[in-house]
Write an enzyme that holds these catalytic residues in place. Structure first.
Site, PDB file in Angstrom:
ATOM      1  N   ASP A 146      12.034 -26.949  -9.037  1.00  0.00           N
ATOM      2  CA  ASP A 146      11.678 -28.326  -8.708  1.00  0.00           C
ATOM      3  C   ASP A 146      10.212 -28.616  -9.009  1.00  0.00           C
ATOM      4  O   ASP A 146       9.426 -27.701  -9.264  1.00  0.00           O
ATOM      5  CB  ASP A 146      11.999 -28.636  -7.234  1.00  0.00           C
ATOM      6  N   ASN A 198      15.099 -27.377   7.325  1.00  0.00           N
ATOM      7  CA  ASN A 198      16.325 -28.173   7.509  1.00  0.00           C
ATOM      8  C   ASN A 198      17.484 -27.645   6.653  1.00  0.00           C
ATOM      9  O   ASN A 198      18.501 -28.308   6.501  1.00  0.00           O
ATOM     10  CB  ASN A 198      16.065 -29.656   7.183  1.00  0.00           C
ATOM     11  N   HIS A 238      17.340 -26.985   3.399  1.00  0.00           N
ATOM     12  CA  HIS A 238      17.350 -27.403   1.989  1.00  0.00           C
ATOM     13  C   HIS A 238      17.101 -26.212   1.065  1.00  0.00           C
ATOM     14  O   HIS A 238      16.457 -25.230   1.455  1.00  0.00           O
ATOM     15  CB  HIS A 238      16.397 -28.578   1.723  1.00  0.00           C
ATOM     16  N   GLU A 246      18.023 -32.015  -0.186  1.00  0.00           N
ATOM     17  CA  GLU A 246      17.941 -32.332   1.236  1.00  0.00           C
ATOM     18  C   GLU A 246      19.352 -32.543   1.809  1.00  0.00           C
ATOM     19  O   GLU A 246      20.299 -32.770   1.047  1.00  0.00           O
ATOM     20  CB  GLU A 246      17.125 -33.622   1.412  1.00  0.00           C
TER      21      GLU A 246
HETATM   22  C1  GLP Z   1       9.730 -26.375  -0.674  1.00  0.00           C
HETATM   23  C2  GLP Z   1      10.441 -25.927  -1.931  1.00  0.00           C
HETATM   24  C3  GLP Z   1      11.568 -25.002  -1.619  1.00  0.00           C
HETATM   25  C4  GLP Z   1      11.112 -23.916  -0.656  1.00  0.00           C
HETATM   26  C5  GLP Z   1      10.618 -24.539   0.617  1.00  0.00           C
HETATM   27  C6  GLP Z   1      10.174 -23.531   1.652  1.00  0.00           C
HETATM   28  O1  GLP Z   1      10.394 -27.391  -0.017  1.00  0.00           O
HETATM   29  N1  GLP Z   1      10.937 -27.026  -2.699  1.00  0.00           N
HETATM   30  O2  GLP Z   1      12.059 -24.433  -2.821  1.00  0.00           O
HETATM   31  O3  GLP Z   1      12.166 -23.044  -0.394  1.00  0.00           O
HETATM   32  O4  GLP Z   1       9.504 -25.346   0.267  1.00  0.00           O
HETATM   33  O5  GLP Z   1       8.830 -23.223   1.503  1.00  0.00           O
HETATM   34  P1  GLP Z   1       8.067 -22.073   2.253  1.00  0.00           P
HETATM   35  O6  GLP Z   1       8.471 -20.801   1.589  1.00  0.00           O
HETATM   36  O7  GLP Z   1       6.625 -22.386   2.061  1.00  0.00           O
HETATM   37  O8  GLP Z   1       8.505 -22.138   3.670  1.00  0.00           O
END
Ligand code: GLP
Length: 240
Positions: free
Chosen positions: A67, A136, A138, A143
């Site tokens: 993404d 959440n 995702h 989402e």
């Molecule tokens: C973002 C990314 C996800 C990732 C999530 C969790 O939302 N788009 O791909 O899994 O963050 O991030 P973190 O590892 O910092 O908790």
């Protein structure tokens, strides 16, 4: 789907990096689906060490990131493009032309989605897709929704995601939109590795482990994937 519980984030990084070593030894031109966020950073650090020790090479590897934020310059310090270069690509021998990102500033989001899907197909599909998880549930930026998505699309980020990710932007308000690979594109990966660390992920991991598949818990679709490994630390496993 197999869930493995590890003592801590460091142990997950070792196990995850070993999976990459196995894959790259067997298939030096593997196609890797990569993720951002804090969770994969220790794994990327292990991969850099392995590269420095001559255990692995990325010279024939192709990558597709999950993404990218919209309305942010590709070279902005908070873009996922910058994140990946700072945390992995600049430290290994990957060729820039083999690095793929969704364009968060594309003029035509549908055309951009098609371009990405075709590029993944032309590369032979993703061999190993790395995923983190949002609080959440995702995955990438898929989402909670009324239905599962297929190819990449432009998403409006939820307040929960904004609350979780604003910390990376400091005082600058973070983007409200992102381009993300869809659930279908993620599910077409040959193998998937989801990693989660810390108590803030425990609820999402509990929902994932329950086995109920619903688009309200996007990660739950992984229960339907034939080759998915979930690596969690003790804190993320505390509600299991
Ligand atoms: C973002 C990314 C996800 C990732 C999530 C969790 O939302 N788009 O791909 O899994 O963050 O991030 P973190 O590892 O910092 O908790």
């Amino acid at each position: 789907m197999e869930i493995k519980v590890f003592e801590n984030a460091e142990e997950i990084a070792v196990a995850a990096a070993n999976l990459y070593k196995e894959l790259l030894t067997e298939k030096p031109d593997a196609v890797l689906g990569l993720a951002t966020g804090a969770t994969p950073v220790p794994t990327y650090q292990k991969l850099i060490k392995m590269y420095e020790n001559g255990e692995i090479s990325f010279k024939d590897v192709t990558t597709f990131n999950l993404d990218e934020y919209c309305d942010l310059d590709k070279n902005d310090k908070n873009s996922y493009y910058t994140f990946m270069h700072e945390n992995l690509f600049n430290s290994v021998d990957i060729k820039e032309e083999n690095v793929n990102f969704l364009d968060g500033n594309a003029a035509d989001y549908d055309a951009e989605s098609k371009r990405y899907a075709e590029a993944i197909k032309a590369a032979g599909g993703v061999d190993l897709q790395l995923l983190g998880i949002g609080t959440n549930g995702h995955i990438a930026f898929n989402e909670p929704a009324d239905e599962f998505t297929d190819e990449a699309f432009r998403v409006t980020l939820t307040q929960s995601t904004i609350n979780s990710n604003q910390k990376y932007f400091g005082d600058v308000p973070m983007p409200r939109y992102a381009m993300t690979m869809g659930i279908g594109s993620i599910m077409r990966s040959k193998k998937i590795l989801l990693i989660a660390t810390g108590a803030s992920k425990a609820d999402a991991i509990k929902k994932l482990a329950s086995g109920e598949v619903t688009p309200q818990i996007p990660c739950s679709i992984l229960n339907n994937h034939a080759d998915t490994i979930v690596m969690v630390d003790k804190a993320a496993a505390e509600l299991l």
